[in-house]
Design a protein around this motif. Structure first.
Motif, mmCIF file in Angstrom:
data_model
loop_
_atom_site.group_PDB
_atom_site.id
_atom_site.type_symbol
_atom_site.label_atom_id
_atom_site.label_comp_id
_atom_site.label_asym_id
_atom_site.label_seq_id
_atom_site.Cartn_x
_atom_site.Cartn_y
_atom_site.Cartn_z
ATOM 1 N N CYS A 279 -10.934 -2.148 8.949
ATOM 2 C CA CYS A 279 -11.224 -2.990 8.061
ATOM 3 C C CYS A 279 -10.058 -3.840 7.646
ATOM 4 C CB CYS A 279 -11.613 -2.184 6.786
ATOM 5 S SG CYS A 279 -13.296 -1.242 7.201
ATOM 6 N N SER A 280 -9.124 -3.312 7.415
ATOM 7 C CA SER A 280 -7.716 -3.982 6.632
ATOM 8 C C SER A 280 -6.586 -3.288 6.738
ATOM 9 C CB SER A 280 -7.981 -4.653 5.238
ATOM 10 O OG SER A 280 -6.912 -5.211 4.890
ATOM 11 N N TRP A 281 -5.630 -3.474 7.663
ATOM 12 C CA TRP A 281 -4.576 -2.525 7.830
ATOM 13 C C TRP A 281 -3.637 -2.573 6.438
ATOM 14 C CZ3 TRP A 281 0.433 -4.587 7.469
ATOM 15 C CH2 TRP A 281 0.327 -5.980 7.577
ATOM 16 N N TYR A 282 -3.519 -3.713 5.990
ATOM 17 C CA TYR A 282 -2.513 -3.657 4.611
ATOM 18 C C TYR A 282 -3.346 -2.967 3.622
ATOM 19 C CZ TYR A 282 -5.215 -8.236 4.253
ATOM 20 O OH TYR A 282 -6.221 -9.210 4.224
ATOM 21 N N TYR A 283 -4.424 -3.196 3.338
ATOM 22 C CA TYR A 283 -5.218 -2.334 2.432
ATOM 23 C C TYR A 283 -5.177 -1.007 2.589
ATOM 24 C CZ TYR A 283 -7.678 -6.372 -0.206
ATOM 25 O OH TYR A 283 -7.834 -7.691 -0.854
ATOM 26 N N ALA A 284 -5.313 -0.697 4.120
ATOM 27 C CA ALA A 284 -5.025 0.881 4.282
ATOM 28 C C ALA A 284 -3.713 1.383 3.835
ATOM 29 C CB ALA A 284 -5.351 0.943 5.645
ATOM 30 N N LEU A 285 -2.723 0.761 4.182
ATOM 31 C CA LEU A 285 -1.405 1.201 3.786
ATOM 32 C C LEU A 285 -1.201 1.410 2.324
ATOM 33 C CD1 LEU A 285 0.959 -0.764 6.366
ATOM 34 C CD2 LEU A 285 0.099 1.582 6.467
ATOM 35 N N ILE A 286 -1.796 0.186 1.540
ATOM 36 C CA ILE A 286 -1.767 0.142 0.147
ATOM 37 C C ILE A 286 -2.397 1.395 -0.597
ATOM 38 C CG2 ILE A 286 -2.262 -0.938 -2.063
ATOM 39 C CD1 ILE A 286 -1.750 -3.431 -0.641
ATOM 40 N N ALA A 287 -3.719 1.694 -0.063
ATOM 41 C CA ALA A 287 -4.393 3.040 -0.314
ATOM 42 C C ALA A 287 -3.802 4.202 0.073
ATOM 43 C CB ALA A 287 -5.696 2.924 0.316
ATOM 44 N N MET A 288 -3.049 4.281 1.167
ATOM 45 C CA MET A 288 -2.454 5.393 1.664
ATOM 46 C C MET A 288 -1.187 5.723 0.786
ATOM 47 S SD MET A 288 -2.986 5.403 5.870
ATOM 48 C CE MET A 288 -2.342 6.851 5.797
ATOM 49 N N LEU A 289 -0.514 4.570 0.599
ATOM 50 C CA LEU A 289 0.699 4.650 -0.515
ATOM 51 C C LEU A 289 0.354 5.073 -1.855
ATOM 52 C CD1 LEU A 289 3.717 4.034 -0.937
ATOM 53 C CD2 LEU A 289 3.126 1.642 -1.639
ATOM 54 N N ILE A 290 -0.900 4.645 -2.473
ATOM 55 C CA ILE A 290 -1.294 5.041 -3.634
ATOM 56 C C ILE A 290 -1.387 6.505 -3.817
ATOM 57 C CG2 ILE A 290 -3.510 4.920 -5.419
ATOM 58 C CD1 ILE A 290 -3.399 1.959 -4.806
ATOM 59 N N ALA A 291 -2.313 6.847 -2.746
ATOM 60 C CA ALA A 291 -2.590 8.512 -2.630
ATOM 61 C C ALA A 291 -1.351 9.250 -2.479
ATOM 62 C CB ALA A 291 -3.701 8.919 -1.651
ATOM 63 N N GLY A 292 -0.473 8.989 -1.419
ATOM 64 C CA GLY A 292 0.675 9.428 -1.500
ATOM 65 C C GLY A 292 1.585 9.666 -2.780
ATOM 66 N N CYS A 293 1.643 8.597 -3.492
ATOM 67 C CA CYS A 293 2.566 8.769 -4.764
ATOM 68 C C CYS A 293 1.806 9.675 -5.711
ATOM 69 C CB CYS A 293 2.401 7.463 -5.433
ATOM 70 S SG CYS A 293 3.612 6.010 -4.397
ATOM 71 N N ILE A 294 0.472 9.635 -5.680
ATOM 72 C CA ILE A 294 -0.319 10.747 -6.545
ATOM 73 C C ILE A 294 0.141 11.916 -6.090
ATOM 74 C CG2 ILE A 294 -2.414 11.348 -7.247
ATOM 75 C CD1 ILE A 294 -3.553 8.141 -7.134
ATOM 76 N N TYR A 295 -0.118 12.059 -4.623
ATOM 77 C CA TYR A 295 0.290 13.475 -4.232
ATOM 78 C C TYR A 295 1.576 13.979 -4.568
ATOM 79 C CZ TYR A 295 0.961 17.113 -0.822
ATOM 80 O OH TYR A 295 1.224 18.392 0.048
ATOM 81 N N LYS A 296 2.717 13.222 -4.495
ATOM 82 C CA LYS A 296 4.059 13.770 -4.834
ATOM 83 C C LYS A 296 3.949 13.963 -6.391
ATOM 84 C CE LYS A 296 6.500 14.262 -2.348
ATOM 85 N NZ LYS A 296 6.806 15.683 -1.428
ATOM 86 N N TYR A 297 3.340 12.876 -7.086
ATOM 87 C CA TYR A 297 3.647 13.119 -8.683
ATOM 88 C C TYR A 297 2.889 14.469 -9.101
ATOM 89 C CZ TYR A 297 2.658 12.611 -13.454
ATOM 90 O OH TYR A 297 2.590 12.770 -14.768
ATOM 91 N N ILE A 298 1.834 14.907 -8.235
ATOM 92 C CA ILE A 298 1.021 16.072 -8.842
ATOM 93 C C ILE A 298 1.983 17.438 -8.282
ATOM 94 C CG2 ILE A 298 -0.988 17.592 -8.437
ATOM 95 C CD1 ILE A 298 -2.452 15.010 -7.967
#
Length: 1111
Positions: free
Chosen positions: A660-679
């Motif tokens: 679909c969109s490699w840059y959107y995919a990376l942004i979504a994974m970065l957001i999920a990763g940041c939330i994961y590390k925060y939790i």
């Protein structure tokens, strides 16, 4: 959920009951059993009736479960540890007296079955984590929804939506029937595989209303659950924005074009004006919908059936229109100039000339392509060379248009929509004039962007699992309803692709906004009986979907906030008094407004595709992990799943994200990763029995078995530390800086075990042990020391330390280094951690081949917040210990406290040594070790033993001898007191015991203490002590001790001269004497050796090389 209930006692035989008096509390004994075939008495019937009513009333009361004392909410369960039992009813009857102790925590089978019968699935969101603010218990109606109403129809309504009505025809025309079929098949396959995984998870126990978030968080843990839950929330919120944009597009394009606020004067401004109109109308719609949701959610739920009816009627109209085209195609003419499609939003004749009376006149096309309508006007070159033709936009299913629509026709932004295989006269390359009345492509098209735009049309498969609390049988309805809904919608999408390609002309399909068919909705041109059926149906459908998104997203955010795993979301867990999530609704409306400001449906769709795909990916991962781990609790009722299907679904979702969109995919994974590390770092720790925890245990087991195969290579050696802590009477750590030093030494790497010993018996001390463990864990958290805590309760501190040294750790993950503080008060005889325990610990670490680190003046060591801006770490290398002295400063300098300190290495040269050559060799050795350090060789020559050394040794031995005398007299006094106690005890025993004692007791114990004998014994002891003290003052020191003291004094002087101002001094720790009688002297030697130094670390190697020059 513990439930109060009454256990009916087992009736005792009639013979036992005769003569029994009334029981305490007014409880009457049960009546005797009736004769076979006899009618029960009225009293018996009334008692049974009241008992049944009482059980029914008490069984209806529901209480929340919760952990006691640990702050972690427990899963609601009707099985075990229920405090709601009535104590008076448990032990009725003597038949169960044998199990009285067990009944405190384990219910009887009859109680269990009764509570299972009364167990209900409460539909209040994630019930187990709601706070106990609402003490009023409301009567909950039994859920009655079945598979069709509860799962199938909601999924159908959520899956079929805006993309079907507004974009599917355009996707078919652009990608062609074959590639469109592939796009739809891939997306539907991904959702079908996800639905299979979701069905397995949803049927593995009771799933409260919380949908995908609940399933993922309980399967993969709070970190993954929170990250994916928030991604799912963002996806649902952006879906609301997409539905609202679709609603506004239908309104302004097809229902009321004149309602536009911004109007374009030139054709180049049409797109910008349309986006501004979408922003204004979209913002107003978001505000209106938020108010509707805030005021009356029940009305939104009641209108859901109306919106669903609109969707079903619209699809039926499409199929009816397809059937009608077989024998009577609708009349929608398309005007072509050459092979180029002309926009007919302004109604004009499809010809260059027209007959008016007997005169041929030019049509309005001349005004559009030429500078005048005269025959000698200057016209567009393509207009002059090509004719205007008219074709049927919907030739019908019986035509051969399907062959022309099989293949893709991608184009750039601004390209003209052209009919393939249509004869035309080409012209030289011309500049694109957007003022000409052609149908232009508004975006650049290619396969991957079409996947991103289409995928939101297959989302919505979670609608059934989100309603699990309202279903009569969720474990049966969720798999059946969801898979049937996906099958139905997949059939609709795939059949629509073929039917659109077989009925509609390609240029009409590629005409996104229907400009070539007088501004009609393209899919509406196919519908029967009227295009307005589709227009009105799609308008209400998208409007309803937007309302439902704004209703569901705040509740999902509220569920995440109430779980308490994301601290900054805590405020969004609150709402109105009736539980409506007010603050979550405001945040949802704000995020939705961001999507509205983007204003393009084609730009918003890939964003929400990312978030939904990530959610589906983790659903598949959760199922695969649980299946591969084979945990005992993994017993789904849905049996048609396999880990390979889950893995395939996970891979497909990941591939679709990047397609679909490699840059959107990376942004979504970065957001999920940041939330994961925060939790992970800031969130509350939860234990939900998740699969990641099980995966970690399996991985740890596998790694431990691998590590067990042999000792680590020297290159992999690092200090795995057992830290021995001292506790005070309040179970608080005496020297917290020891943990600070551990954190600085380890920097979070390797194994750290923090241990302590409590003297006593475990049955008496387990509460103190738990308190001590909590105190140590909190201190470890404050000092950022990552490791494990182990408290041992032993009869003596000495034995407890021995147990820790022998048994701490597991398998290959055992400590190889012991870190302890120097016993500052070792000279005090009443100190529990006496010099004897210390010396024995040194001996045991040596026997266990473990390194030993002893920190002296530990309270002067730096905290983790301090920074040394300068200074030295001095290493005094006296004997080779395997390289520990070299390795420790290197590890310490990795920490920010010691980073700016320089490393200096001192070694001692004797009389026969070549100090210059020693320095060169040591520098070369450090070069090969890749260590940067200053090197200095200190010469210590033989000289006479000073009077100070002689006197210090003498004082030491005198003190030692005096301690022995004192200890001996103390032991004698204790022995005499014990003999008197034994005699008194024996005199009060029975005669038989007396005679036995007289035979068994030695003769010397049978003594009578008279006054004269007592006085003589006192004088005897006094004379003995005086003699002993005279011997002490006239004694001469042992020569071996004099030499040892001489070495300690001499070396201490050299160290003080060079390293008195060093930040840390590391010294070789001499071993204890082989003769245990000199242990107290050993402590004195170490005291003299380190006298005058601020921070000292005594190091004793473990008997193996820990550092190497080889790669």
């Amino acid at each position: 959920m513990p439930t109060n209930f009454t256990v009916v006692p087992v009736e005792a035989p009639a013979e036992q009951e005769e003569g029994e008096e009334e029981r305490p509390g007014g409880r009457q004994p049960p009546p005797p059993p009736a004769e076979p075939g006899a009618e029960p008495s009225s009293a018996s019937r009334s008692r049974r009736g009241s008992g049944a009513r009482r059980r029914q009333a008490e069984g209806g009361r529901v209480e929340r479960g919760g952990g006691e004392g640990d702050g972690i909410p427990r899963e609601n369960s009707p099985f075990i540890n229920n405090s709601g039992l009535e104590r008076g009813n448990i032990y009725e009857g003597k038949n169960m007296a044998l199990f009285e102790e067990e009944m405190d925590s384990n219910p009887m089978v009859s109680s269990l079955l009764n509570k299972l019968a009364n167990y209900t699935n409460v539909t209040q969101g994630v019930v187990e984590h709601e706070e106990d603010e609402d003490s009023k218990r409301k009567e909950i109606k039994a859920p009655r929804m079945g598979t069709f109403i509860g799962v199938y129809l909601p999924c159908l309504q959520n899956i079929l939506g805006v993309i079907l009505f507004l974009r599917l025809t355009w996707i078919v025309g652009t990608a062609g029937v074959l590639e469109s079929f592939i796009i739809v098949f891939i997306c539907c396959a991904g959702t079908m595989l996800t639905a299979i995984s979701m069905s397995a998870i949803a049927t593995n126990g009771v799933v409260p209303a919380g949908g995908s978030y609940y399933m993922i968080s309980r399967s993969l843990g709070p970190e993954f659950g929170g990250a994916v839950g928030l991604c799912f929330y963002l996806g649902t919120t952006f879906a609301g924005a997409m539905y609202i944009l679709g609603t506004i597009e239908i309104l302004l394009k097809y229902i009321s074009p004149n309602a536009a606020i911004f109007k374009a004067e030139e054709k180049t401004e049409v797109e910008e004006a349309m986006l501004n109109n979408m922003r204004v109308y979209g913002t107003c719609t978001v505000a209106l919908m938020a108010v509707v949701v805030f005021v009356g959610v029940k009305y939104v739920n009641k209108l859901a059936l109306v919106f669903l009816a609109c969707v079903i009627l619209s699809i039926m109209a499409i199929y009816a229109g397809v059937i009608k085209t077989a024998f009577d195609p609708p009349d929608f003419p398309i005007c072509l100039l050459g092979n180029r499609t002309l926009s007919r939003q302004k109604n004009f004749p499809c010809a260059k000339y027209t007959e008016k009376g007997n005169t041929t006149v030019a049509t309005e096309l001349w005004d559009l392509f030429c500078d005048s309508a005269s025959s000698n006007a200057t016209c567009n070159e393509y207009f002059k060379r090509n004719n205007v033709t008219q074709i049927q936009g919907i030739p019908g299913v019986a035509s051969r248009v399907l062959i022309d629509n099989l293949w893709s026709v991608y184009g750039d932004k601004g390209s003209i929509v052209e009919k393939q295989n249509q004869p035309s006269v080409p012209v030289p390359e011309e500049a694109k004039d957007l003022d000409l009345p052609y149908v232009f492509s508004d975006i650049m098209t290619y396969f991957t962007i079409l996947v991103g735009i289409y995928f939101p049309s297959v989302t919505g498969i979670m609608a059934g699992s989100n309603r699990s609390g309202d279903l009569r049988d969720a474990q049966k309805s969720i798999p059946t309803g969801t898979i049937l809904a996906i099958s139905t919608t997949s059939f609709i999408y795939l059949s629509c692709i073929i039917l659109f390609g077989a009925c509609i002309e390609g240029v009409v399909l590629r005409d996104k906004f229907g400009e070539g068919v007088n501004g009609n909705l393209v899919i509406g041109t196919l519908a029967w009986p009227s295009p307005w059926v589709i227009v009105i149906g799609s308008f209400f459908s998208t409007c309803g979907a937007g309302l439902q998104s704004l209703t569901g997203a705040p509740r999902l955010l509220q569920a995440i906030a109430r779980d308490g795993i994301v601290p900054f979301l805590h405020v969004f867990g609150h709402g109105k008094s009736n539980g409506e999530p007010t603050w979550a609704l405001l945040l949802t409306a704000f995020i939705c407004e961001i999507g509205i400001l983007i204003a393009s449906l084609d730009s918003v769709a890939p964003i929400l595709s990312m978030f939904f795909l990530m959610c589906y990916l983790f659903v598949n991962l959760a199922c695969a992990v649980q299946t591969l781990l084979r945990t005992p609790n993994w017993r789904p009722r849905f049996k048609y799943y396999h880990w390979t299907l889950s893995f395939l679904g996970m891979s497909l979702c990941l591939a679709l994200m990047f397609i679909c969109s490699w840059y959107y995919a990376l942004i979504a994974m970065l957001i999920a990763g940041c939330i994961y590390k925060y939790i992970e770092y800031r969130g509350a720790e939860k234990e939900w029995g998740d699969g990641i925890r099980g995966l970690s245990l399996n991985a740890a087991r596998y790694a431990l078995l691998r590590v067990e195969q042999g000792p680590p290579h020297t290159k992999n050696w690092r200090p795995q530390v057992l830290v021995l802590l001292n506790l005070d009477s309040e179970q608080l750590v005496k020297h917290p800086r020891l943990l600070s030093f551990t954190a600085q030494l380890k920097a979070g790497k390797g194994l750290t075990i923090v241990g302590s010993v409590l003297p006593g018996v475990y049955l008496d001390k387990y509460t103190e042990a738990q308190k001590a463990e909590e105190n140590i864990r909190s201190l470890m958290g404050a000092e950022r020391t990552k490791g494990f805590c182990q408290i041992v309760v032993s009869s003596t501190v000495r034995d407890g330390i021995s147990h820790l040294i022998q048994s701490a750790g597991l398998g290959g993950m055992k400590h190889n280094t012991v870190l302890m503080a120097w016993p500052q008060s070792w000279k005090q005889t009443d100190n529990p951690f006496s010099w004897k325990n210390f010396v024995d610990t040194v001996r045991e670490t040596t026997a266990a081949q473990q390194a030993l680190l002893v920190a002296k003046n530990i309270d002067l060591f730096p905290t983790n917040q301090e920074r040394f801006s300068e200074g030295n770490i001095d290493v005094w290398w006296i004997v080779h210990d395997g390289g520990m002295l070299m390795l420790l400063p290197f590890l310490l300098r990795h920490h920010k406290v010691w980073r700016k300190c320089k490393m200096r290495i001192f070694t001692v040269a004797q009389m026969d040594d070549n100090s210059i050559q020693m320095k060169k060799d040591l520098q070369m050795f450090l070069y090969h070790l890749r260590l940067n350090a200053e090197v200095e060789v200190v010469e210590m020559f033989e000289n006479d033993i000073s009077a100070f050394t002689y006197e210090k040794t003498l004082v030491m031995e005198q003190r030692s001898q005096m301690l022995k005398q004192m200890q001996l007299s103390k032991n004698e006094r204790e022995r005499e007191a014990q003999l008197i106690h034994d005699r008194n005890t024996a005199s009060h025993s029975t005669g038989v015991v007396k005679s036995l004692t007289a035979v068994a007791t030695p003769e010397k114990v049978q003594m009578t203490w008279t006054k004269e004998k007592l006085i003589s014994e006192k004088h005897k002891n006094k004379e003995t002590c005086m003699t002993g003290y005279k011997d002490i003052f006239s004694m001469k020191p042992n020569q071996s001790n004099v030499r040892r003291m001489h070495t300690a004094v001499k070396l201490n002087g050299v160290v003080l001269n060079k390293s008195q101002h060093a930040q840390l001094v590391l010294l070789n720790m001499p071993g204890p004497p082989k003769n245990r009688h000199g242990d107290e002297n050993y402590m004195e030697f170490l005291e003299v050796l380190t006298e005058g130094l601020n921070r000292v670390l005594l190091v004793r190697g473990g008997g193996r090389e820990v550092i190497t020059i080889y790669s």
